[in-house]
Design an enzyme around this catalytic site. Sequence first.
Site, short mmCIF file in Angstrom:
data_model
loop_
_atom_site.label_atom_id
_atom_site.label_comp_id
_atom_site.label_asym_id
_atom_site.label_seq_id
_atom_site.Cartn_x
_atom_site.Cartn_y
_atom_site.Cartn_z
N TYR A 280 -1.30 -17.68 23.29
CA TYR A 280 -2.22 -17.00 22.39
C TYR A 280 -1.81 -17.20 20.94
O TYR A 280 -0.64 -17.06 20.57
CB TYR A 280 -2.28 -15.49 22.68
CG TYR A 280 -3.07 -14.74 21.64
CD1 TYR A 280 -4.46 -14.85 21.59
CD2 TYR A 280 -2.45 -13.99 20.64
CE1 TYR A 280 -5.20 -14.21 20.62
CE2 TYR A 280 -3.17 -13.34 19.67
CZ TYR A 280 -4.55 -13.46 19.66
OH TYR A 280 -5.28 -12.83 18.68
N HIS B 76 -12.40 -14.80 8.43
CA HIS B 76 -11.89 -13.45 8.25
C HIS B 76 -11.95 -13.00 6.78
O HIS B 76 -11.66 -11.83 6.48
CB HIS B 76 -10.45 -13.34 8.75
CG HIS B 76 -10.36 -13.27 10.26
ND1 HIS B 76 -10.96 -14.19 11.08
CD2 HIS B 76 -9.73 -12.39 11.07
CE1 HIS B 76 -10.71 -13.89 12.34
NE2 HIS B 76 -9.96 -12.80 12.37
N ASN C 12 -2.29 -11.68 10.25
CA ASN C 12 -1.78 -10.49 10.93
C ASN C 12 -0.69 -9.85 10.07
O ASN C 12 0.09 -10.54 9.42
CB ASN C 12 -1.17 -10.87 12.28
CG ASN C 12 -2.17 -10.81 13.43
OD1 ASN C 12 -1.82 -11.09 14.56
ND2 ASN C 12 -3.41 -10.46 13.15
N TYR D 279 2.43 34.00 -6.37
CA TYR D 279 3.02 32.94 -5.55
C TYR D 279 3.09 31.60 -6.27
O TYR D 279 4.01 30.81 -6.05
CB TYR D 279 2.21 32.76 -4.27
CG TYR D 279 2.32 33.87 -3.26
CD1 TYR D 279 3.14 34.98 -3.48
CD2 TYR D 279 1.62 33.81 -2.07
CE1 TYR D 279 3.24 35.99 -2.54
CE2 TYR D 279 1.70 34.81 -1.12
CZ TYR D 279 2.51 35.91 -1.35
OH TYR D 279 2.60 36.89 -0.43
N ARG E 286 6.44 31.97 -8.20
CA ARG E 286 7.71 32.21 -7.51
C ARG E 286 7.87 31.41 -6.22
O ARG E 286 8.99 31.24 -5.74
CB ARG E 286 7.90 33.69 -7.22
CG ARG E 286 6.93 34.34 -6.26
CD ARG E 286 7.32 35.81 -6.12
NE ARG E 286 6.26 36.63 -5.60
CZ ARG E 286 6.29 37.21 -4.40
NH1 ARG E 286 7.30 37.01 -3.59
NH2 ARG E 286 5.28 37.96 -4.01
N PHE F 159 1.16 -5.25 14.61
CA PHE F 159 0.19 -5.20 13.51
C PHE F 159 -0.52 -3.86 13.42
O PHE F 159 -1.23 -3.60 12.45
CB PHE F 159 -0.87 -6.29 13.70
CG PHE F 159 -1.45 -6.33 15.10
CD1 PHE F 159 -2.21 -5.29 15.58
CD2 PHE F 159 -1.22 -7.41 15.93
CE1 PHE F 159 -2.74 -5.31 16.86
CE2 PHE F 159 -1.75 -7.45 17.20
CZ PHE F 159 -2.51 -6.39 17.67
N GLU G 213 -10.06 -4.63 20.49
CA GLU G 213 -9.25 -3.84 19.56
C GLU G 213 -9.86 -2.44 19.51
O GLU G 213 -10.62 -2.09 18.62
CB GLU G 213 -9.25 -4.53 18.19
CG GLU G 213 -8.60 -5.91 18.29
CD GLU G 213 -9.01 -6.88 17.19
OE1 GLU G 213 -9.71 -6.44 16.26
OE2 GLU G 213 -8.65 -8.06 17.28
#
Length: 502
Positions: free
Chosen positions: A57, A87, A199, A283, A286, A332, A417
């Site tokens: 792959y 991409h 990646n 608050y 303090r 990734f 994915e």
Amino acid sequence: MTDKGAFTLSPGHLTLDDLRTVWQGDQALQLDPGCAEAIDRSAETVATVLREGRTVYGVNTGFGVLAKTSIPNDQVSELQRRLVLSHSSGVGAPLSNAVVRLILLLKVNALARGFSGIRREVIDRLIALFNARAYPVIPAKGSVGASGDLAPLAHLSSALLGVGEISLDGRVMAASEALDALDIAPVDLDAKEGLALLNGTQVSTALALEGLFRTERLFDSALVAGAMSVDAALGSDTPFDPRIHELRGQPGQIEVAAQLRRLLAGSEIRGSHLECDRVQDPYSLRCQPQVMGAALDIIGQAAQTLTREANAVSDNPLVFSDSGEILSGGNFHAEPVAFAADMLALAIAEIGALSERRVALLTDAAMSSLPAFLVAEPGLNSGFMIAHVTAAALASENKGLAHPASVDSLPTSANQEDHVSMATHAARRLSDMVENSAHVVAIELLAAAQGLDLRQPLVSSPELKKHLQLIRKSVPFLDNDRQMGKDIVSIQILILSGDFCL
């Protein structure tokens, strides 16, 4: 550092100080020669896979759901080129040069560890862009933070092919034109090299690091503002007594209390009301050690996670040259970065929220014992009335932005994915949040400075006087109403420039 001022990168050993220096500087980068062997062995392992005709792959297959499609050896280079081009689908405004500089550093750092199967000459091209201050134009939007920051890293990588745009010498130009001007030849990618470039978590990590560094400056400024507000409102420093905080044992709380004691030490204003009848402060005064200390602790946790991630090998598959194996996993997936960014978002929102409450206190005459809205002739003058409204608006906006991005996921790539981190969005929104909270803290610094001036002839501590003088160099005392927007922006710029750092 070398004698020539270049930063020598030993892959996998970046410190937070190194990252901070690169983010705010422009020194040259060079690789430790000792990493060359690991890089070469990794690239040779990929070449051996092709020679032996094995199917692996990312080397000679399609990607994602197309992983079962084998690619002939004579098309492997074209496969990598098309991967980068396909991409490159990001949108939105480009990332800043400072962020792109960090991305380049992080990408070189990861690839040069020798587990990515990429040749030295490709890494050298990235270093050449870094050193020439030639920054690929990367659209900010389009990554879900799993399978890496695919779209933005594709825009980074396409510049190596001579495709897309590069910012060089303050001018955006075609990548091919920039490479010609720099005498850098476009690269022809070998097997796996496009995937190794695409990646990885480098974009989300760089954005989160920028958010971290700006948050550090915001945090220090808010401590200064909080101490000034204590004095301006005639608050007590008893809540910062170290014995109180040692009993709880939270390290951030202990550190913040110590800083507040240091900032307030020697104040004439404090000495003027030691025997007053006020029992407890609100608050927002303090409980600063408890709130800001908790923020400091999660800022520290985020810094640790991001430093580890900056040194991580997060592409896929990974090449183990010692055994000749190429293993597919999921480094990734940017969930650690998403969680770190979400922690920072909480800290940023709370810093601004606490600061807004102190602005409200200072402008309320019943609470502060100062003139209403911190100005003479209230009624004729509105003073800090609407500056506080602005602070409230920004604090509210940050509450929405602080919603955890990491709890969201949308499946992509035909459900291959099927769970993603949304880390890139989680990290990218940090800068907007810091801008908002820095404006809130700027308003508090102005309000507290006004309050301290109204306490004259009594003066604050030596430390706080220095910060008051810094404010007054940019913004004068408010004697009558004027437009305050520019005043706020002037102090916000000082905050984000680190002028109030402790």
